[in-house]
Design a protein around this motif. Sequence first.
Motif, PDB file in Angstrom:
ATOM      1  N   TYR A  10     -32.568  33.588  -6.152  1.00  0.00           N
ATOM      2  CA  TYR A  10     -31.650  32.776  -5.442  1.00  0.00           C
ATOM      3  C   TYR A  10     -32.644  31.673  -4.528  1.00  0.00           C
ATOM      4  O   TYR A  10     -33.622  32.363  -3.785  1.00  0.00           O
ATOM      5  N   ALA A  11     -32.163  30.785  -4.287  1.00  0.00           N
ATOM      6  CA  ALA A  11     -32.772  29.632  -3.501  1.00  0.00           C
ATOM      7  C   ALA A  11     -32.854  30.235  -2.079  1.00  0.00           C
ATOM      8  O   ALA A  11     -33.824  30.099  -1.325  1.00  0.00           O
ATOM      9  N   SER A  12     -31.760  30.900  -1.594  1.00  0.00           N
ATOM     10  CA  SER A  12     -31.574  31.344  -0.216  1.00  0.00           C
ATOM     11  C   SER A  12     -31.038  32.920  -0.411  1.00  0.00           C
ATOM     12  O   SER A  12     -30.115  33.198  -0.470  1.00  0.00           O
ATOM     13  N   PHE A  16     -27.330  36.181  -0.759  1.00  0.00           N
ATOM     14  CA  PHE A  16     -26.877  36.940  -1.940  1.00  0.00           C
ATOM     15  C   PHE A  16     -25.717  37.720  -1.745  1.00  0.00           C
ATOM     16  O   PHE A  16     -25.767  38.299  -0.552  1.00  0.00           O
ATOM     17  N   GLY A  17     -24.783  37.944  -2.733  1.00  0.00           N
ATOM     18  CA  GLY A  17     -23.734  38.570  -2.211  1.00  0.00           C
ATOM     19  C   GLY A  17     -22.569  37.622  -1.968  1.00  0.00           C
ATOM     20  O   GLY A  17     -21.507  38.169  -1.691  1.00  0.00           O
ATOM     21  N   ASP A  18     -22.707  36.512  -1.812  1.00  0.00           N
ATOM     22  CA  ASP A  18     -21.890  35.343  -1.500  1.00  0.00           C
ATOM     23  C   ASP A  18     -21.521  34.208  -2.658  1.00  0.00           C
ATOM     24  O   ASP A  18     -22.708  34.064  -3.319  1.00  0.00           O
ATOM     25  N   ILE A  19     -20.398  33.811  -2.638  1.00  0.00           N
ATOM     26  CA  ILE A  19     -20.134  32.896  -3.837  1.00  0.00           C
ATOM     27  C   ILE A  19     -21.045  31.518  -3.562  1.00  0.00           C
ATOM     28  O   ILE A  19     -21.088  30.746  -4.577  1.00  0.00           O
ATOM     29  N   SER A  20     -21.402  31.345  -2.352  1.00  0.00           N
ATOM     30  CA  SER A  20     -22.011  29.953  -2.277  1.00  0.00           C
ATOM     31  C   SER A  20     -23.492  30.148  -2.554  1.00  0.00           C
ATOM     32  O   SER A  20     -24.506  29.200  -2.339  1.00  0.00           O
ATOM     33  N   ASN A  45     -24.720  39.639  -8.384  1.00  0.00           N
ATOM     34  CA  ASN A  45     -24.196  38.811  -7.231  1.00  0.00           C
ATOM     35  C   ASN A  45     -22.548  38.693  -7.058  1.00  0.00           C
ATOM     36  O   ASN A  45     -22.001  38.894  -6.040  1.00  0.00           O
ATOM     37  N   ILE A  46     -22.152  38.546  -8.291  1.00  0.00           N
ATOM     38  CA  ILE A  46     -20.570  38.536  -8.266  1.00  0.00           C
ATOM     39  C   ILE A  46     -19.986  40.059  -7.853  1.00  0.00           C
ATOM     40  O   ILE A  46     -19.161  39.931  -7.303  1.00  0.00           O
ATOM     41  N   ILE A  47     -20.561  41.059  -8.419  1.00  0.00           N
ATOM     42  CA  ILE A  47     -20.200  42.277  -8.056  1.00  0.00           C
ATOM     43  C   ILE A  47     -20.453  42.470  -6.515  1.00  0.00           C
ATOM     44  O   ILE A  47     -19.532  43.110  -5.896  1.00  0.00           O
ATOM     45  N   SER A 119     -12.367  35.969 -10.482  1.00  0.00           N
ATOM     46  CA  SER A 119     -13.409  37.001 -10.305  1.00  0.00           C
ATOM     47  C   SER A 119     -13.672  37.076  -9.029  1.00  0.00           C
ATOM     48  O   SER A 119     -14.202  38.217  -8.384  1.00  0.00           O
ATOM     49  N   PHE A 120     -13.676  35.983  -8.146  1.00  0.00           N
ATOM     50  CA  PHE A 120     -13.951  35.987  -6.687  1.00  0.00           C
ATOM     51  C   PHE A 120     -12.543  36.164  -5.886  1.00  0.00           C
ATOM     52  O   PHE A 120     -12.821  36.109  -4.638  1.00  0.00           O
TER      53      PHE A 120
END
Length: 139
Positions: A10-12, A16-20, A45-47, A119-120
């Motif tokens: 991930y870029a940031s 991680f763990g955020d939809i953004s 990440n989705i989970i 999903s979110f």
Amino acid sequence: MNRMQPQDFYASPQLFGDISARLKPEYETAQHELQHKIVAAKLQNIIAYSVNSVIKVDGRIRSKTAQNAGMDSKRLYRLLNGQAWLKLSDITGLSKALGVNLVSVAEYQGKQPVTSHNSFGLQTERTQLRKSHTNQRVD
């Protein structure tokens, strides 16, 4: 490269763990040599987002959630922040502890995970259920 963790894609990583959270541009190509790990990181990440949402909406304590899922709180922290890879036993333990089917938060079609607002939407669905339950109370 063998030691990469989910957040490393991930870029940031702190998101991680955020939809953004967005993948690094070099991992967005469908034919990348690490495609299997990229898909796994996206699913985790989705989970992680779903688990964090349920914990927040329900006002749960992370350490108690981890204990109920059969893991220590450090492992849960690392999973939700993409610092360790999820195992099937983690998914089933967290599903049981939270009362949510985490397997269903992302559908897998072909080589790309398919996510939808549903999903979110655990937080939204659970909030709506609480509101409807509250509105049905008899005084």
